[in-house]
Design a protein around this motif. Structure first.
Motif, PDB file in Angstrom:
ATOM      1  N   PRO A 146       0.843  -1.191   0.000  1.00 52.99           N
ATOM      2  CA  PRO A 146       0.000   0.000   0.000  1.00 52.99           C
ATOM      3  C   PRO A 146       0.887   1.253   0.000  1.00 52.99           C
ATOM      4  N   GLU A 147       0.400   2.307  -0.595  1.00 51.46           N
ATOM      5  CA  GLU A 147       1.173   3.553  -0.669  1.00 51.46           C
ATOM      6  C   GLU A 147       1.570   4.017   0.729  1.00 51.46           C
ATOM      7  N   GLY A 148       2.831   4.411   0.874  1.00 50.96           N
ATOM      8  CA  GLY A 148       3.321   4.914   2.157  1.00 50.96           C
ATOM      9  C   GLY A 148       3.750   3.835   3.128  1.00 50.96           C
ATOM     10  N   GLN A 149       3.804   2.581   2.672  1.00 52.00           N
ATOM     11  CA  GLN A 149       4.257   1.503   3.539  1.00 52.00           C
ATOM     12  C   GLN A 149       5.525   0.852   2.998  1.00 52.00           C
ATOM     13  N   VAL A 150       6.335   0.339   3.924  1.00 44.98           N
ATOM     14  CA  VAL A 150       7.543  -0.408   3.605  1.00 44.98           C
ATOM     15  C   VAL A 150       7.573  -1.635   4.516  1.00 44.98           C
ATOM     16  N   TRP A 151       8.506  -2.512   4.258  1.00 51.48           N
ATOM     17  CA  TRP A 151       8.726  -3.637   5.170  1.00 51.48           C
ATOM     18  C   TRP A 151      10.062  -3.423   5.846  1.00 51.48           C
ATOM     19  N   LEU A 152      10.095  -3.529   7.178  1.00 46.56           N
ATOM     20  CA  LEU A 152      11.309  -3.314   7.963  1.00 46.56           C
ATOM     21  C   LEU A 152      11.446  -4.420   8.996  1.00 46.56           C
ATOM     22  N   SER A 153      12.684  -4.809   9.268  1.00 48.40           N
ATOM     23  CA  SER A 153      12.933  -5.824  10.288  1.00 48.40           C
ATOM     24  C   SER A 153      14.309  -5.610  10.904  1.00 48.40           C
ATOM     25  N   GLU A 154      14.347  -5.197  12.165  1.00 49.26           N
ATOM     26  CA  GLU A 154      15.617  -5.033  12.870  1.00 49.26           C
ATOM     27  C   GLU A 154      16.265  -6.401  13.061  1.00 49.26           C
ATOM     28  N   THR A 155      17.597  -6.452  12.981  1.00 48.71           N
ATOM     29  CA  THR A 155      18.320  -7.709  13.196  1.00 48.71           C
ATOM     30  C   THR A 155      19.408  -7.514  14.248  1.00 48.71           C
ATOM     31  N   GLU A 156      19.857  -8.614  14.817  1.00 45.70           N
ATOM     32  CA  GLU A 156      20.939  -8.550  15.811  1.00 45.70           C
ATOM     33  C   GLU A 156      22.212  -8.009  15.185  1.00 45.70           C
ATOM     34  N   ALA A 157      22.519  -8.458  13.969  1.00 46.62           N
ATOM     35  CA  ALA A 157      23.711  -7.961  13.283  1.00 46.62           C
ATOM     36  C   ALA A 157      23.604  -6.459  13.035  1.00 46.62           C
ATOM     37  N   GLY A 158      22.413  -6.006  12.688  1.00 47.83           N
ATOM     38  CA  GLY A 158      22.197  -4.579  12.471  1.00 47.83           C
ATOM     39  C   GLY A 158      22.354  -3.777  13.743  1.00 47.83           C
ATOM     40  N   THR A 159      21.833  -4.284  14.836  1.00 49.50           N
ATOM     41  CA  THR A 159      21.949  -3.595  16.127  1.00 49.50           C
ATOM     42  C   THR A 159      23.415  -3.467  16.537  1.00 49.50           C
ATOM     43  N   ALA A 160      24.181  -4.544  16.378  1.00 48.84           N
ATOM     44  CA  ALA A 160      25.603  -4.510  16.731  1.00 48.84           C
ATOM     45  C   ALA A 160      26.353  -3.533  15.836  1.00 48.84           C
ATOM     46  N   TRP A 161      26.024  -3.531  14.539  1.00 54.68           N
ATOM     47  CA  TRP A 161      26.686  -2.627  13.598  1.00 54.68           C
ATOM     48  C   TRP A 161      26.370  -1.172  13.918  1.00 54.68           C
TER      49      TRP A 161
END
Length: 198
Positions: A146-161
């Motif tokens: 839908p317009e104005g939406q994305v998919w996002l998912s935080e990861t452990e590797a991302g948090t550490a980085w």
């Protein structure tokens, strides 16, 4: 014309980062997330944090731009991942999701081999998680959102980085935040400005 404080914040962060990184700005989502989280926290007196993980963006014509390489956080050259901002400590309210790089999605897509078939995106996304984040897993994503939406998912590797980035480049982020805050303060105090509440 009345502008929102959200628009002023987004514009100030964008102007500062483009001034310092005129050829790289559209791929520096972590800088937008860190400087943006700092400025939003100051401006709202609430806690916001930069987040790193995986993402998918609708490019139109049934094509998604996937930024979903969790191993990229371990590589010095980086890779396909994304960074955004989230509110912290929302005991009674839904978490706020903010993406200040959204205005550059079409540029990033074209530079990375994804044809952008939609109208230019809005300058930023900012709202409750249920309005912004498409609810699915990476393996069950549809071919369009839908317009104005994305998919996002935080990861452990991302948090550490992200923690590493904050530690290793603290002085640079302090400088960029101070410049964005100066622009923001000038914008609020401008006699010709008329802002809605955030």
């Amino acid at each position: 014309m009345r502008l929102s404080v959200k628009t002023l914040i987004a514009d100030c962060v964008n102007e500062v980062i483009k001034a310092h990184y005129p050829t790289q700005y559209y791929s520096l989502c972590h800088v937008y997330a860190i400087v943006g989280a700092n400025l939003i926290s100051i401006a709202t007196a609430r806690d916001f944090r930069p987040v790193a993980g995986l993402a998918a963006v609708d490019c139109g014509n049934g094509r998604l731009m996937l930024m979903a390489d969790d191993t990229a956080f371990a590589r010095s050259e980086g890779g396909a991942f994304h960074c955004w901002i989230e509110s912290v400590g929302d005991a009674l309210a839904q978490r706020q999701i903010i993406d200040l790089t959204f205005r550059h999605n079409h540029t990033y897509a074209e530079e990375n081999g994804f044809h952008w078939a939609l109208a230019p995106p809005p300058a930023f996304l900012w709202g409750p998680q249920s309005d912004i984040v498409f609810n699915a897993t990476l393996t069950t994503l549809p071919t369009n959102f839908p317009e104005g939406q994305v998919w996002l998912s935080e990861t452990e590797a991302g948090t550490a980085w992200m923690t590493q980035q904050l530690s290793e480049h603290q002085n640079a982020f302090v400088t960029l935040t101070a410049e964005a805050l100066t622009r923001f303060s000038r914008g609020l105090l401008s006699p010709t400005s008329d802002f809605n509440e955030i």
